[in-house]
Design a protein around this motif. Structure first.
Motif, PDB file in Angstrom:
ATOM      1  N   ASN A 548       0.829  -1.209   0.000  1.00  0.00           N
ATOM      2  CA  ASN A 548       0.000   0.000   0.000  1.00  0.00           C
ATOM      3  C   ASN A 548       0.862   1.257   0.000  1.00  0.00           C
ATOM      4  OD1 ASN A 548      -2.275  -1.581   0.103  1.00  0.00           O
ATOM      5  ND2 ASN A 548      -2.578  -1.372   2.312  1.00  0.00           N
ATOM      6  N   THR A 549       1.890   1.226   0.841  1.00  0.00           N
ATOM      7  CA  THR A 549       2.790   2.384   0.929  1.00  0.00           C
ATOM      8  C   THR A 549       3.553   2.586  -0.380  1.00  0.00           C
ATOM      9  OG1 THR A 549       3.037   1.944   3.302  1.00  0.00           O
ATOM     10  CG2 THR A 549       4.628   3.430   2.295  1.00  0.00           C
ATOM     11  N   LEU A 550       4.005   1.491  -0.989  1.00  0.00           N
ATOM     12  CA  LEU A 550       4.713   1.596  -2.275  1.00  0.00           C
ATOM     13  C   LEU A 550       3.802   2.164  -3.354  1.00  0.00           C
ATOM     14  CD1 LEU A 550       6.673  -1.789  -2.208  1.00  0.00           C
ATOM     15  CD2 LEU A 550       7.644   0.512  -1.990  1.00  0.00           C
ATOM     16  N   TYR A 551       2.543   1.809  -3.314  1.00  0.00           N
ATOM     17  CA  TYR A 551       1.591   2.391  -4.264  1.00  0.00           C
ATOM     18  C   TYR A 551       1.505   3.905  -4.066  1.00  0.00           C
ATOM     19  CZ  TYR A 551      -2.714   3.027  -6.947  1.00  0.00           C
ATOM     20  OH  TYR A 551      -3.646   3.447  -7.880  1.00  0.00           O
ATOM     21  N   GLY A 552       1.448   4.331  -2.799  1.00  0.00           N
ATOM     22  CA  GLY A 552       1.415   5.767  -2.530  1.00  0.00           C
ATOM     23  C   GLY A 552       2.676   6.462  -3.006  1.00  0.00           C
ATOM     24  N   ILE A 553       3.825   5.812  -2.809  1.00  0.00           N
ATOM     25  CA  ILE A 553       5.083   6.393  -3.276  1.00  0.00           C
ATOM     26  C   ILE A 553       5.066   6.523  -4.799  1.00  0.00           C
ATOM     27  CG2 ILE A 553       7.570   5.980  -3.471  1.00  0.00           C
ATOM     28  CD1 ILE A 553       7.437   4.658  -0.720  1.00  0.00           C
ATOM     29  N   MET A 636       4.053   3.247   8.278  1.00  0.00           N
ATOM     30  CA  MET A 636       3.605   3.171   6.894  1.00  0.00           C
ATOM     31  C   MET A 636       2.270   3.881   6.695  1.00  0.00           C
ATOM     32  SD  MET A 636       4.849  -0.620   5.638  1.00  0.00           S
ATOM     33  CE  MET A 636       4.565  -1.552   7.135  1.00  0.00           C
ATOM     34  N   LEU A 637       1.369   3.793   7.675  1.00  0.00           N
ATOM     35  CA  LEU A 637       0.085   4.481   7.564  1.00  0.00           C
ATOM     36  C   LEU A 637       0.258   5.999   7.607  1.00  0.00           C
ATOM     37  CD1 LEU A 637      -2.202   2.227   9.784  1.00  0.00           C
ATOM     38  CD2 LEU A 637      -2.448   2.624   7.333  1.00  0.00           C
ATOM     39  N   ILE A 638       1.181   6.476   8.440  1.00  0.00           N
ATOM     40  CA  ILE A 638       1.448   7.920   8.485  1.00  0.00           C
ATOM     41  C   ILE A 638       2.000   8.392   7.146  1.00  0.00           C
ATOM     42  CG2 ILE A 638       2.915   9.674   9.530  1.00  0.00           C
ATOM     43  CD1 ILE A 638       2.653   8.164  12.162  1.00  0.00           C
ATOM     44  N   SER A 639       2.903   7.613   6.545  1.00  0.00           N
ATOM     45  CA  SER A 639       3.459   7.960   5.237  1.00  0.00           C
ATOM     46  C   SER A 639       2.366   7.989   4.177  1.00  0.00           C
ATOM     47  CB  SER A 639       4.546   6.960   4.837  1.00  0.00           C
ATOM     48  OG  SER A 639       5.567   6.921   5.802  1.00  0.00           O
ATOM     49  N   SER A 640       1.485   7.002   4.189  1.00  0.00           N
ATOM     50  CA  SER A 640       0.393   6.948   3.213  1.00  0.00           C
ATOM     51  C   SER A 640      -0.574   8.103   3.403  1.00  0.00           C
ATOM     52  CB  SER A 640      -0.341   5.610   3.333  1.00  0.00           C
ATOM     53  OG  SER A 640       0.519   4.524   3.044  1.00  0.00           O
ATOM     54  N   THR A 641      -0.827   8.453   4.670  1.00  0.00           N
ATOM     55  CA  THR A 641      -1.714   9.588   4.938  1.00  0.00           C
ATOM     56  C   THR A 641      -1.113  10.880   4.405  1.00  0.00           C
ATOM     57  OG1 THR A 641      -2.525   8.481   6.931  1.00  0.00           O
ATOM     58  CG2 THR A 641      -2.931  10.839   6.746  1.00  0.00           C
ATOM     59  N   ALA A 642       0.182  11.067   4.598  1.00  0.00           N
ATOM     60  CA  ALA A 642       0.848  12.268   4.079  1.00  0.00           C
ATOM     61  C   ALA A 642       0.756  12.320   2.550  1.00  0.00           C
ATOM     62  CB  ALA A 642       2.306  12.285   4.531  1.00  0.00           C
ATOM     63  N   LEU A 685      -6.317   3.332  10.264  1.00  0.00           N
ATOM     64  CA  LEU A 685      -6.065   4.417  11.218  1.00  0.00           C
ATOM     65  C   LEU A 685      -7.147   4.484  12.287  1.00  0.00           C
ATOM     66  CD1 LEU A 685      -4.837   7.276   8.838  1.00  0.00           C
ATOM     67  CD2 LEU A 685      -3.485   6.053  10.560  1.00  0.00           C
ATOM     68  N   ILE A 686      -8.343   4.016  11.949  1.00  0.00           N
ATOM     69  CA  ILE A 686      -9.417   4.018  12.953  1.00  0.00           C
ATOM     70  C   ILE A 686      -9.030   3.139  14.140  1.00  0.00           C
ATOM     71  CG2 ILE A 686     -11.843   3.450  13.347  1.00  0.00           C
ATOM     72  CD1 ILE A 686     -12.346   3.997  10.403  1.00  0.00           C
ATOM     73  N   GLY A 687      -8.319   2.046  13.857  1.00  0.00           N
ATOM     74  CA  GLY A 687      -7.867   1.182  14.948  1.00  0.00           C
ATOM     75  C   GLY A 687      -6.945   1.911  15.902  1.00  0.00           C
ATOM     76  N   TYR A 688      -6.097   2.772  15.385  1.00  0.00           N
ATOM     77  CA  TYR A 688      -5.194   3.528  16.253  1.00  0.00           C
ATOM     78  C   TYR A 688      -5.943   4.621  17.005  1.00  0.00           C
ATOM     79  CZ  TYR A 688      -1.326   1.141  14.014  1.00  0.00           C
ATOM     80  OH  TYR A 688      -0.460   0.174  13.579  1.00  0.00           O
TER      81      TYR A 688
END
Length: 771
Positions: A548-553, A636-642, A685-688
């Motif tokens: 998922n993160t690589l897709y965002g990158i 990774m979720l923070i990176s994807s959110t950014a 992110l809802i879990g966090y």
């Protein structure tokens, strides 16, 4: 049920009130049931039809029905269980000194205190003194007057080192002052260090060596009781010789002929009984029993000595010791009761659970025929007894040994022991417990349906991406197909492998061998596929986050390189990172925490998922849940959110030089951002957010939203990245469904080098429809 099925990825907790496993973020809330029992010494005899005399408690139905406990007492087993401040049949007799000043001229004030115990003054030593912050005085709550005795004041510059050098050879008056000073200096458990405990033990031994039971001995026993409040970690570094000499001295104190009820403090009790040499009816049995109050500490009215047959073999007590003689005893019997085993640090038995191991010291001046003692397990309802060993302390080996002792299990569940030819010994029962695991039932049908539909949707999306790969290039297809692959395997593992197939049902398995267990926590060897499922779940879930993160990158690089697109090396790096990084994290987690003899260092028992709590059921940073899943996925979720915010900002920006007819509709922009959020898995992110949410209604709502979005994430990807483009590519179907018109493929015409808005429109189409 969805809440319980998915939030286990963050933490699991036990609720001991109803023994149902619930899932909650990182913390546990445990309410321990009050299992304290109080025993009345009054008994009467009943004759059965077979003319067999039995012993039964003296109760009447009318009395039981009218019994109303006062002052916070609780009714259990037809008895009022009082807190330590009250006593009596209905907890109506005061057992304390009210908070007050001992005398009208005293400058010290003391809190409410139980009779026979010392209170520490509210006043403290001033900051400029050696003992800054220490209580400046103490006073004994007198049993006879129910008032505080005159206070004992400490010299705020005096230390335990000073006292230890002065106590030997001191006069009685000096010893009295030193004993009270020692008692004050050991009154704060947090201030106890190995050096302080060693000094205090040597001082207490010297004070108790006096042959007369006086207020000095009372103060010294109070000091010993306070030392037992120190943590096990502190005691592991204490001088063993000093502690051994102190326990031997306490044995001698218990054999003195003048029993003093004041030698009972919260963590220790010293009792003695003198035989009758010229009696025509020799005493053949002696029994000492102790039962709990609400405070679970020793108290004079809850420790009883019995010598008649009608009083022997009472049930429901916390622990009891029976000593039998073949011809009766004529001399003195002494008992020392320790509320825990801090003075007996074993090399072979290493406890890890928060349970008590009480020690009973029986000291006789003549050889007994048999010593029998029973102890009720101190563990709460989250644990059950697995096995135990009957032991006594060997001063020569400085450890527990089992020589001459055998074990039995009573019908009430108490552990029983018998030891032969032990004239002076510190007895204990070392117990090994099972944690009462509550295994999950089959997955809820909603979760099964959601996961099944997600698997079908992901498979369809992967096939569609492969068939239409020529229209978008290699990188987008590679990324989406790998996301679908990792998520599909994860869903399948979740449905078929999350429940532990090997369940350890907690049944007491007391062996016939009297062998000292290694620990109080019974451990099972790994004997099933649960560990493998845990590792695979961790791997493919982390792989999903990584892809998922690589897709965002990839999306980010399209913004920064709209003409050239992503570099040629990017797909190779994606393959290495997407499948390699999760493998590294899983390998570290397994290698550092998993052992065949202790698999729960890596995984849970109820679920095949990462361990998060220790033996005390509190969240532990040493477990792999935190650093093996929560932190990597959060990064990774923070990176994807950014990346999502960056993407949304850029597509929503309006270029004033661009013709208004070329602007992307707002619906298209929102749809593009939503599609990117889905493929990036930002619903996790809802879990966090749940971890920091304390409002119950909001937590419940977020729990259902979290579970619904994550069980159907594969369905969402199918709709946004397969069904939508498919409908757009078939106008007849599109018109019949009245779907909004969305661009079909990524087509960019660069008329000049810096036409960035043209590129953004192409990326919007890339996100919203082309996948």
């Amino acid at each position: 049920m969805l809440y319980r099925l998915l939030l286990f990825f963050f933490s699991s907790a036990k609720n001991t009130n109803d023994n149902i496993t619930t899932i909650s973020p990182f913390h546990t809330t445990t309410t321990e049931p009050n299992s304290i029992t109080k025993i009345s010494p009054l008994h009467t005899t009943e004759t059965t039809p077979n003319n067999i005399t039995t012993i039964s408690p003296l109760h009447t139905t009318a009395t039981v029905q009218s019994l109303v406990c006062q002052n916070g007492g609780t009714l259990q087993q037809e008895q009022c269980i009082c807190n330590e401040s009250w006593t009596g049949a209905v907890c109506n007799i005061s057992n304390f000194c009210s908070g007050q000043k001992p005398t009208t001229n005293s400058k010290f004030t003391f809190p409410k205190t139980v009779l026979g115990q010392f209170a520490s003054s509210a006043e403290r030593c001033p900051p400029e003194t050696t003992n800054a912050g220490m209580h400046q005085a103490s006073a004994l709550c007198n049993r006879n007057t129910h008032l505080f005795d005159p206070p004992n004041i400490i010299n705020c510059s005096l230390t335990l080192d000073n006292i230890n050098t002065q106590v030997s050879g001191a006069t009685v008056e000096v010893k009295r002052n030193l004993s009270f000073s020692t008692q004050i200096l050991t009154s704060i458990p947090e201030w106890l260090t190995p050096h302080n405990i060693t000094n205090a033990a040597q001082i207490a031994k010297a004070l108790l060596s006096d042959q007369h039971i006086t207020d000095i001995a009372v103060s010294a026993v109070t000091t010993v009781s306070q030392l037992l409040n120190a943590s096990r970690e502190i005691f592991s570094s204490v001088n063993n010789t000093a502690i051994s000499e102190l326990t031997k001295t306490l044995q001698e104190v218990s054999l003195r002929e003048e029993p003093n009820p004041l030698l009972v403090q919260p963590n220790i009790a010293v009792q003695s009984l003198k035989g009758q040499a010229n009696s025509t009816k020799p005493i053949l049995q002696v029994q000492l029993i102790a039962f709990k109050g609400q405070s679970d500490n020793f108290s004079t009215d809850r420790i009883k000595l019995y010598t008649t047959k009608a009083e022997i073999n009472q049930t429901g007590v916390d622990f009891q010791i029976n000593i039998t003689f073949s011809k009766g005893f004529n001399k003195t019997i002494g008992f020392v009761l320790y509320d825990n085993d801090q003075f007996f640090q074993s090399k072979s038995f290493k406890p890890s659970l928060d349970t008590k191991r009480r020690v009973i010291s029986a000291n006789l001046e003549e050889n007994p025929e048999n010593v029998h003692f029973t102890i009720t397990p101190s563990a709460d309802s989250t644990m059950s007894l697995n096995d135990f060993a009957c032991v006594f302390w060997s001063y020569s080996e400085n450890d527990w040994i089992t020589d001459g002792c055998t074990k039995t299990v009573n019908s009430s569940g108490s552990a029983g022991c018998s030891c032969k030819n032990q004239q002076k010994a510190n007895f204990a029962i070392l117990m090994a417990f099972d944690i009462n695991y509550n295994y999950s039932k089959a997955l809820h049908w909603i979760s099964i349906i959601g996961c099944a539909l997600s698997v079908l949707g992901l498979c369809a999306t992967a096939l569609y991406q492969i068939r239409t790969r020529k229209s978008r290039g290699g990188s987008p297809t590679l990324l989406v197909v790998n996301i679908c692959l990792s998520m599909t395997v994860f869903y399948l593992l979740f449905v078929f492998g999350i429940n532990n197939p090997v369940k350890h049902m907690n049944v007491t398995r007391v062996s016939g061998e009297n062998i000292v267990p290694e620990s109080d926590h019974h451990k099972y060897r790994d004997e099933g596929p649960c560990t493998a499922f845990t590792a695979l779940l961790q791997y493919f879930l982390l792989a999903t986050f990584t892809w998922n993160t690589l897709y965002g990158i990839n999306v980010y690089m399209l913004f920064h390189g709209p003409v050239s697109g992503t570099p040629r090396w990017f797909p190779k790096v994606c393959m290495a990172v997407g499948w390699g990084l999760p493998a590294v994290i899983v390998s570290i987690s397994l290698g550092s925490t998993y052992r065949v003899d202790e698999p729960l260092g890596y995984r849970q028992e109820e679920f095949c998922w990462l361990a998060s709590v220790d033996h005390k059921q509190t969240f532990s940073t040493k477990k792999p849940m935190l650093w093996g899943f929560v932190l990597p996925s959060l990064i990774m979720l923070i990176s994807s959110t950014a990346i999502l915010l960056y993407f949304s900002y850029n597509i929503c920006k309006t270029d004033p030089n661009l013709n208004t007819s070329r602007k992307t509709p707002l619906k298209m922009k929102i749809f593009s951002s939503f599609s990117l959020a889905v493929i990036l898995g930002l619903s996790w992110l809802i879990g966090y957010i749940l971890l920091i949410t304390h409002e119950e209604t909001l937590k419940l709502i977020l729990s259902f939203v979290f579970c619904l979005l994550n069980t159907t994430q594969g369905v969402q990807i199918f709709i946004l990245f397969t069904l939508k483009p498919f409908l757009n590519s078939n106008p007849a179907i599109l018109n019949s469904l009245h779907a909004p018109e969305i661009g079909l493929h990524k087509k960019s015409l660069y008329l000049w080098k810096n036409n960035k808005q043209e590129s953004i429109e192409s990326i919007e189409s890339y996100i919203s429809s082309d996948h």
